[in-house]
Design an enzyme around this catalytic site. Structure first.
Site, PDB file in Angstrom:
ATOM      1  N   ASP A  23      -3.078  -2.007   2.134  1.00  0.00           N
ATOM      2  CA  ASP A  23      -3.749  -2.047   0.830  1.00  0.00           C
ATOM      3  C   ASP A  23      -4.829  -3.130   0.767  1.00  0.00           C
ATOM      4  O   ASP A  23      -4.716  -4.161   1.428  1.00  0.00           O
ATOM      5  CB  ASP A  23      -2.694  -2.300  -0.254  1.00  0.00           C
ATOM      6  CG  ASP A  23      -3.217  -2.006  -1.653  1.00  0.00           C
ATOM      7  OD1 ASP A  23      -4.237  -1.297  -1.785  1.00  0.00           O
ATOM      8  OD2 ASP A  23      -2.593  -2.493  -2.615  1.00  0.00           O
ATOM      9  N   ASN A  71      -2.599   8.953  -4.504  1.00  0.00           N
ATOM     10  CA  ASN A  71      -4.006   8.694  -4.149  1.00  0.00           C
ATOM     11  C   ASN A  71      -4.900   9.936  -4.287  1.00  0.00           C
ATOM     12  O   ASN A  71      -6.125   9.824  -4.331  1.00  0.00           O
ATOM     13  CB  ASN A  71      -4.134   8.131  -2.724  1.00  0.00           C
ATOM     14  CG  ASN A  71      -3.639   6.702  -2.580  1.00  0.00           C
ATOM     15  OD1 ASN A  71      -3.151   6.313  -1.517  1.00  0.00           O
ATOM     16  ND2 ASN A  71      -3.750   5.892  -3.629  1.00  0.00           N
ATOM     17  N   ARG A 190       3.256  -5.994   2.807  1.00  0.00           N
ATOM     18  CA  ARG A 190       2.196  -5.533   1.914  1.00  0.00           C
ATOM     19  C   ARG A 190       1.157  -6.619   1.732  1.00  0.00           C
ATOM     20  O   ARG A 190       1.406  -7.620   1.056  1.00  0.00           O
ATOM     21  CB  ARG A 190       2.726  -5.114   0.549  1.00  0.00           C
ATOM     22  CG  ARG A 190       1.568  -4.597  -0.339  1.00  0.00           C
ATOM     23  CD  ARG A 190       1.994  -3.816  -1.536  1.00  0.00           C
ATOM     24  NE  ARG A 190       0.847  -3.101  -2.088  1.00  0.00           N
ATOM     25  CZ  ARG A 190       0.903  -2.089  -2.926  1.00  0.00           C
ATOM     26  NH1 ARG A 190       2.071  -1.657  -3.329  1.00  0.00           N
ATOM     27  NH2 ARG A 190      -0.191  -1.507  -3.380  1.00  0.00           N
ATOM     28  N   SER A 198       5.040   0.910  -4.601  1.00  0.00           N
ATOM     29  CA  SER A 198       4.109   2.045  -4.755  1.00  0.00           C
ATOM     30  C   SER A 198       4.587   3.327  -4.058  1.00  0.00           C
ATOM     31  O   SER A 198       3.808   3.993  -3.359  1.00  0.00           O
ATOM     32  CB  SER A 198       2.700   1.665  -4.269  1.00  0.00           C
ATOM     33  OG  SER A 198       2.194   0.568  -4.992  1.00  0.00           O
TER      34      SER A 198
HETATM   35  C1  IPE Z   1      -0.536   2.139  -1.889  1.00  0.00           C
HETATM   36  O1  IPE Z   1      -1.681   1.516  -2.344  1.00  0.00           O
HETATM   37  C2  IPE Z   1      -0.892   3.294  -1.025  1.00  0.00           C
HETATM   38  C3  IPE Z   1      -1.573   2.968   0.233  1.00  0.00           C
HETATM   39  C4  IPE Z   1      -1.872   1.791   0.667  1.00  0.00           C
HETATM   40  C5  IPE Z   1      -1.902   4.082   1.045  1.00  0.00           C
HETATM   41  P1  IPE Z   1      -2.318   1.836  -3.776  1.00  0.00           P
HETATM   42  O2  IPE Z   1      -3.527   0.993  -3.889  1.00  0.00           O
HETATM   43  O3  IPE Z   1      -2.485   3.292  -3.935  1.00  0.00           O
HETATM   44  O4  IPE Z   1      -1.163   1.356  -4.743  1.00  0.00           O
HETATM   45  P2  IPE Z   1      -1.214   0.874  -6.258  1.00  0.00           P
HETATM   46  O5  IPE Z   1      -1.986   1.901  -7.015  1.00  0.00           O
HETATM   47  O6  IPE Z   1      -1.909  -0.459  -6.270  1.00  0.00           O
HETATM   48  O7  IPE Z   1       0.206   0.753  -6.670  1.00  0.00           O
HETATM   49  C1  IPE Z   2      -5.749   0.993   0.452  1.00  0.00           C
HETATM   50  O1  IPE Z   2      -6.789   0.317  -0.144  1.00  0.00           O
HETATM   51  C2  IPE Z   2      -6.157   2.337   0.985  1.00  0.00           C
HETATM   52  C3  IPE Z   2      -5.618   3.464   0.219  1.00  0.00           C
HETATM   53  C4  IPE Z   2      -4.845   3.377  -0.826  1.00  0.00           C
HETATM   54  C5  IPE Z   2      -5.985   4.791   0.652  1.00  0.00           C
HETATM   55  P1  IPE Z   2      -7.203   0.547  -1.648  1.00  0.00           P
HETATM   56  O2  IPE Z   2      -8.255   1.606  -1.684  1.00  0.00           O
HETATM   57  O3  IPE Z   2      -6.032   0.800  -2.510  1.00  0.00           O
HETATM   58  O4  IPE Z   2      -7.854  -0.863  -1.981  1.00  0.00           O
HETATM   59  P2  IPE Z   2      -7.762  -1.643  -3.351  1.00  0.00           P
HETATM   60  O5  IPE Z   2      -6.311  -1.769  -3.700  1.00  0.00           O
HETATM   61  O6  IPE Z   2      -8.517  -0.840  -4.359  1.00  0.00           O
HETATM   62  O7  IPE Z   2      -8.402  -2.956  -3.055  1.00  0.00           O
HETATM   63 MG    MG Z   3      -4.820  -0.426  -3.575  1.00  0.00          MG
END
Ligand code: IPE
Ligand code: IPE
Ligand code: MG
Length: 242
Positions: A23, A71, A190, A198
């Site tokens: 993340d 996502n 994480r 998540s």
């Molecule tokens: C969790 O990250 C999913 C992945 C890293 C693939 P998110 O960015 O989607 O999670 P939330 O929305 O902050 O909980």
């Molecule tokens: C994780 O990074 C990748 C996926 C969830 C696919 P994010 O896209 O959630 O990055 P932030 O949380 O917005 O910084």
């Molecule tokens: Mg994220």
């Protein structure tokens, strides 16, 4: 400059299974005034580095969270950029991935495009007989959905008479989830500063140790991984005992 003290890691006592929630790509890009897709591209490069490192130090199972069922609700162009990166990865893996690594995609693969589903199945088949690290890529993955599928399957088996309700145990569920036959994750990492699960490996994380950090995924390095392992090795895992 802050000097990095090499974490003391006992290489004979590594976690067998590590889970990583990759993340923070979006915030990494935002801080640099770049589009979110640029963060995902850097995140994908980093994923390859960390996979290589885990294989080298002798981790048996690595599960990375690449894309959650939730996502799919992101803007279409971001989802497309992520699917493109994934597709490129699946193509390059034949050459780039360590030839001992076995790849398994866990998640709702029917949600992926037919082309991507084929690429996923081909790579899994190609690496199937490998005996090194197992790399689970959680893609279109949700822990609740995974449990729900297991429950659906159990209900069908009870209905057709192949499973007696009184024979249902924890193993009945463990055997019907994506990670069947694998040990539960010992350590879940994480980055990005969030302290939540998540929807990642909900059934499997019952006794996992958690490690959080503010570092954003594209900046997460082998040093951070070793720091997480060193921290994990100091913990006293009691599993409910004394
Ligand atoms: C969790 O990250 C999913 C992945 C890293 C693939 P998110 O960015 O989607 O999670 P939330 O929305 O902050 O909980
Ligand atoms: C994780 O990074 C990748 C996926 C969830 C696919 P994010 O896209 O959630 O990055 P932030 O949380 O917005 O910084
Ligand atoms: Mg994220």
């Amino acid at each position: 400059m802050i000097r990095w003290k090499k974490p003391e890691v006992d290489m004979q006592n590594l976690p067998r299974h590590i889970g990583i929630i990759m993340d923070g790509n979006g915030r990494w890009a935002k801080r640099r005034g770049l589009p979110r897709s640029a963060g995902h591209a850097r995140g994908a490069d980093n994923f390859k580095k960390i996979v290589r490192f885990c294989g080298e130090i002798g981790i048996d199972y690595l599960t990375v969270y690449a894309f959650s069922t939730e996502n799919w609700s992101r803007p279409k162009d971001e989802v497309e950029a992520l699917m493109k990166l994934l597709s490129e990865y699946l193509e390059k893996a034949y050459k780039e991935l360590d030839e001992r690594v076995r790849v398994k995609i866990i998640g709702e693969r029917q949600m992926l495009s037919p082309t991507l589903q084929k690429k996923v199945a081909d790579l899994e088949k190609y690496t199937e007989s490998r005996t090194g690290m197992v790399l689970n890529i959680a893609l279109s993955y949700g822990g609740r959905q995974e449990i729900l599928h297991a429950v659906d399957q159990i209900a069908a088996e009870v209905q057709n008479g192949s499973l007696a309700p009184e024979a249902i145990t924890e193993e009945t569920i463990s055997d019907r989830i994506y990670t069947n036959g694998q040990p539960d994750p010992d350590l879940i990492i994480r980055p990005s500063g969030e302290k939540r699960i998540s929807n990642f490996l909900l059934w499997q994380c019952a006794y996992s140790e958690f490690w959080y950090s503010d570092i954003l995924w594209p900046d997460f390095s082998s040093k951070h991984l070793l720091a997480a392992i060193a921290d994990y090795q100091k913990r006293n895992r009691r599993f409910g005992g004394v």
